[in-house]
Design an enzyme around this catalytic site. Structure first.
Site: not given
Length: 189
Positions: A107, A110
């Site tokens: 991600c 993230c």
């Protein structure tokens, strides 16, 4: 006898190779760049990792790092459902809230958000503990139990219950603003 450099956090020590390791690699001839105090290269490097049950739950020594005059606090990893339950139980005993950041290594949001959350963790330490859970490293049962469907998801837990959450679909600074608002709402209740 082969010698190994064994790392525990930021501490390295040279010791004979007598125990099993998770990762081992041979050093290149440029070892002196990284280990100038060694007169000859060790035969390999071993990196030992602790098991989830040996991860300390008390927080007497935070892992603060200084970087460009900012303080960061590493997000403490949660490695299993059992570990998650122990963290919740300890927080409930100490009457603390905790922030759990659900991430995935694939991600991008993230990855961009992590340093900003580490800065926020240092700002709120010790009133609020920050943890991270890699959704690829834990059971699907734990992810479903927490109600996580998107990455990153930042949840505030208190008394072993999820109180609020922010799903990090926006730009990092907007997500941080929402997380700060969520934290402030919890502390004013």
């Amino acid at each position: 006898m082969a010698q190994h450099i064994v790392g525990y956090g930021s501490h390295l020590q040279l010791q004979p190779h007598t125990s099993p390791t998770f990762f081992s690699t041979t050093l290149s001839p440029s070892y002196s760049t990284f280990f100038p105090s060694l007169s000859s290269p060790p035969s390999s490097i071993s990196i030992l990792r602790s098991s989830p049950s040996s991860i300390p739950l008390n927080h007497e020594e935070p892992r603060l790092q200084n970087h460009d005059h900012l303080s960061f606090l590493n997000l403490q990893p949660i490695c299993s459902e059992d570990h998650f339950d122990r963290v919740l139980a300890e927080a409930q005993l100490q009457q603390h809230a905790l922030l759990v950041v659900w991430v995935a290594n694939w991600c991008r949001k993230c990855i961009y958000l992590k340093p900003k959350l580490e800065k926020l963790a240092a700002d709120y330490y010790p009133r609020l503990q920050f943890y991270s859970v890699d959704v690829n490293a834990v059971s699907h049962k734990l992810i479903a139990r927490a109600g996580v469907t998107k990455m990153p998801t930042i949840q505030l837990w208190k008394d072993s219950k999820k109180q609020a959450e922010v799903i990090g679909g926006n730009k990092a600074y907007l997500v941080i603003n929402e997380v700060q608002e969520m934290i402030q709402n919890e502390f004013t209740m």
